[in-house]
Enzyme design. Structure first.
Site, PDB file in Angstrom:
ATOM      1  N   GLY A  69       0.817  -1.209   0.000  1.00 32.45           N
ATOM      2  CA  GLY A  69       0.000   0.000   0.000  1.00 32.45           C
ATOM      3  C   GLY A  69       0.853   1.262   0.000  1.00 32.45           C
ATOM      4  O   GLY A  69       0.510   2.257  -0.640  1.00 32.45           O
ATOM      5  N   THR A  70       1.960   1.213   0.699  1.00 27.71           N
ATOM      6  CA  THR A  70       2.839   2.385   0.789  1.00 27.71           C
ATOM      7  C   THR A  70       3.332   2.783  -0.604  1.00 27.71           C
ATOM      8  O   THR A  70       3.263   3.961  -0.982  1.00 27.71           O
ATOM      9  CB  THR A  70       4.040   2.071   1.711  1.00 27.71           C
ATOM     10  OG1 THR A  70       3.525   1.802   3.026  1.00 27.71           O
ATOM     11  CG2 THR A  70       5.023   3.221   1.772  1.00 27.71           C
ATOM     12  N   GLN A 172      -7.565  -0.212   3.911  1.00 29.12           N
ATOM     13  CA  GLN A 172      -8.287  -0.784   5.052  1.00 29.12           C
ATOM     14  C   GLN A 172      -9.699  -1.236   4.696  1.00 29.12           C
ATOM     15  O   GLN A 172     -10.287  -2.038   5.416  1.00 29.12           O
ATOM     16  CB  GLN A 172      -8.342   0.229   6.215  1.00 29.12           C
ATOM     17  CG  GLN A 172      -7.011   0.453   6.902  1.00 29.12           C
ATOM     18  CD  GLN A 172      -6.507  -0.781   7.644  1.00 29.12           C
ATOM     19  OE1 GLN A 172      -7.238  -1.739   7.908  1.00 29.12           O
ATOM     20  NE2 GLN A 172      -5.225  -0.760   8.005  1.00 29.12           N
ATOM     21  N   SER A 192      -3.663  -3.168  -0.488  1.00 27.35           N
ATOM     22  CA  SER A 192      -2.562  -3.925   0.116  1.00 27.35           C
ATOM     23  C   SER A 192      -3.012  -5.348   0.398  1.00 27.35           C
ATOM     24  O   SER A 192      -4.155  -5.574   0.818  1.00 27.35           O
ATOM     25  CB  SER A 192      -2.120  -3.235   1.409  1.00 27.35           C
ATOM     26  OG  SER A 192      -1.118  -3.989   2.041  1.00 27.35           O
ATOM     27  N   HIS A 194      -1.644  -7.611   2.655  1.00 29.92           N
ATOM     28  CA  HIS A 194      -1.559  -8.197   4.003  1.00 29.92           C
ATOM     29  C   HIS A 194      -2.679  -7.763   4.937  1.00 29.92           C
ATOM     30  O   HIS A 194      -2.728  -8.192   6.090  1.00 29.92           O
ATOM     31  CB  HIS A 194      -0.176  -7.955   4.631  1.00 29.92           C
ATOM     32  CG  HIS A 194       0.102  -6.563   5.087  1.00 29.92           C
ATOM     33  ND1 HIS A 194       0.081  -6.214   6.425  1.00 29.92           N
ATOM     34  CD2 HIS A 194       0.432  -5.446   4.415  1.00 29.92           C
ATOM     35  CE1 HIS A 194       0.398  -4.930   6.539  1.00 29.92           C
ATOM     36  NE2 HIS A 194       0.615  -4.443   5.335  1.00 29.92           N
ATOM     37  N   THR A 230      11.594  -7.322 -11.167  1.00 33.31           N
ATOM     38  CA  THR A 230      11.066  -8.683 -11.289  1.00 33.31           C
ATOM     39  C   THR A 230       9.941  -8.878 -10.280  1.00 33.31           C
ATOM     40  O   THR A 230      10.096  -8.554  -9.100  1.00 33.31           O
ATOM     41  CB  THR A 230      12.197  -9.713 -11.051  1.00 33.31           C
ATOM     42  OG1 THR A 230      13.214  -9.427 -12.010  1.00 33.31           O
ATOM     43  CG2 THR A 230      11.705 -11.133 -11.220  1.00 33.31           C
ATOM     44  N   CYS A 317       1.805   1.962  12.447  1.00 33.82           N
ATOM     45  CA  CYS A 317       3.010   2.648  12.007  1.00 33.82           C
ATOM     46  C   CYS A 317       3.418   3.738  12.989  1.00 33.82           C
ATOM     47  O   CYS A 317       4.560   4.158  13.008  1.00 33.82           O
ATOM     48  CB  CYS A 317       2.802   3.233  10.614  1.00 33.82           C
ATOM     49  SG  CYS A 317       2.171   2.022   9.458  1.00 33.82           S
TER      50      CYS A 317
HETATM   51  C1  LIG Z   1      -4.740   3.113   5.372  1.00 34.62           C
HETATM   52  C2  LIG Z   1      -3.422   2.495   5.054  1.00 34.62           C
HETATM   53  N1  LIG Z   1      -2.778   2.848   3.929  1.00 34.62           N
HETATM   54  C3  LIG Z   1      -1.599   2.321   3.600  1.00 34.62           C
HETATM   55  C4  LIG Z   1      -0.977   1.396   4.401  1.00 34.62           C
HETATM   56  C5  LIG Z   1       0.360   0.847   3.994  1.00 34.62           C
HETATM   57  O1  LIG Z   1       0.222  -0.427   3.428  1.00 34.62           O
HETATM   58  P1  LIG Z   1       1.513  -1.418   3.386  1.00 34.62           P
HETATM   59  O2  LIG Z   1       1.719  -1.898   4.782  1.00 34.62           O
HETATM   60  O3  LIG Z   1       1.071  -2.513   2.453  1.00 34.62           O
HETATM   61  O4  LIG Z   1       2.641  -0.634   2.847  1.00 34.62           O
HETATM   62  C6  LIG Z   1      -1.604   0.999   5.595  1.00 34.62           C
HETATM   63  C7  LIG Z   1      -0.934   0.030   6.503  1.00 34.62           C
HETATM   64  O5  LIG Z   1      -1.089   0.068   7.690  1.00 34.62           O
HETATM   65  C8  LIG Z   1      -2.859   1.568   5.917  1.00 34.62           C
HETATM   66  O6  LIG Z   1      -3.499   1.231   7.037  1.00 34.62           O
END
Ligand SMILES: Cc1ncc(COP(=O)(O)O)c(C=O)c1O
Length: 367
Positions: A69-70, A172, A192, A194, A230, A317
């Protein structure tokens, strides 16, 4: 262990693990290789793309697999933000806020959109941003701390009518509520793996066909040239399987989570000095963030850990940083009260017995 931190991450589903395993052992080829061994990996990626596309109602070609997601959020902002600047809601995840601040430091004007006491964006903030005409507005579909759900469809309609591009972080929301990309009306959407019982280190940026993606990773031509490197074949296969299961089981999961959340909230509300944050907002069925008067959230988290219960005191985080949650502060919550927050995020394998045990433990620890 009682695991109540599914917004931080979810355990991998056994069926996902089983689907991934061959791509960690037997099928180790490079998907760009032309011989059979490589082509098998390419086919597996294609199948995963179709599984994810089916969950969110898009064409497979609208999906760029990323490292999570990041990266999807960073790619979205790099693609759309520039010249006229950008606006992001004040309660965004750091993976949106930080690239937004970076773009601001490079000279692109940044506006932070205010939220109300329930974490929702008020109409006057949308009106104001329309008058500023930024290139991009980024608003998350569901908040990772409070679970508050934003009406993206409604905002996107108005913003698009003024030529403003819209990105939504749906990390989320995916797997917890229906997420239909076309119905939301955003130009870009981040996901994302996970958070939906898939592996870590895998995600996706979904794009509307008119958007010209500006890659941030340059190199080989993978992912239509939008994301070089890759492919993480096993993780992508896992993400696809997790998406397939989420589609099949969404209604069942939603109902189960809502039943548990109702039980949880009912039990917690009986405690003196308890506040449910974003109480009036529509929220994810699995998420409750509460503050307990006079209690330190981080301390309570550690005490619950001693009892074998995992919760979060805010966004994962931000854990470890002894500051009030910026999300709650943006909602106008007093920093002292914000520091009393704990977030409980339920998952598909949680049970009523676990919720009852949790309520019992919180009561005895806060008495
Ligand atoms: C709302 C939101 N966006 C983005 C992310 C980041 O995703 P990733 O952990 O896959 O980088 C998170 C992870 O906690 C999230 O809660």
């Amino acid at each position: 262990m009682i695991y109540f931190d599914h917004n931080a991450t979810t355990p991998i589903d056994d069926r996902v693990f089983d689907a991934m395993l061959p791509f960690l052992k037997t099928f180790y080829g490079n998907p760009s290789s032309l011989y059979r061994h490589g082509r098998a990996c390419r086919s597996a990626i294609d199948a995963a793309r179709e599984q994810l596309a089916a969950l969110i109602g898009v064409q497979p070609g609208q999906i760029i697999f990323t490292s999570g997601g990041t990266e999807a959020n960073n790619l979205a902002l790099a693609t759309l933000a520039p010249q006229a600047g950008l606006a992001v809601s004040a309660t965004e995840h750091p993976s949106v806020i930080e690239p937004a601040l970076h773009l601001q430091s490079m000279g692109h004007p940044l506006t932070l959109l205010d939220v109300d006491a329930n974490g929702r964006i008020p109409q006057d903030a949308i009106d104001e941003v329309i008058s500023l005409k930024p290139s991009l507005v980024s608003i998350m579909l569901a908040n990772n701390e409070t679970g508050a759900i934003q009406n993206i469809e409604h905002y996107a309609d108005q913003l698009k009518a003024h030529g403003i591009k819209v990105h939504t972080d749906a990390v989320q929301a995916l797997g917890k509520i229906p997420v239909d990309f076309n119905r939301l009306g955003a130009h870009l959407m981040s996901l994302s793996s996970h958070k939906i019982y898939g592996p870590k280190g895998c995600g996706a940026l979904v794009f509307e066909k008119s958007v010209a993606i500006k890659p941030i990773l340059l190199g080989g031509g993978q992912e239509q040239g939008f994301r070089a490197g890759t492919e993480n074949v096993a993780a992508i296969v896992g993400f696809g399987k997790a998406a397939e299961l989420a589609k099949l089981e969404l209604a069942e999961r939603q109902a189960h989570l809502l039943k548990l959340r109702t039980l949880l909230e009912h039990g917690l509300r009986a405690m003196p000095g308890l506040t449910v944050f974003a109480e009036q907002a529509e929220r994810l069925p699995n998420t409750v963030q509460v503050g307990i008067h006079g209690i330190d959230g981080e301390m309570l988290l550690m005490q619950l850990d001693q009892k074998g219960i995992a919760v979060s005191s805010g966004s994962a985080c931000a854990s470890g940083i002894r500051e009030a949650s910026p999300v709650l502060v943006a909602m106008g919550i007093d920093p002292a009260q914000a520091k009393s927050a704990i977030r409980i995020s339920l998952g598909k394998a949680n049970t009523e017995a676990e919720v009852i045990e949790f309520i019992k433990q919180v009561n005895s620890l806060t008495r």
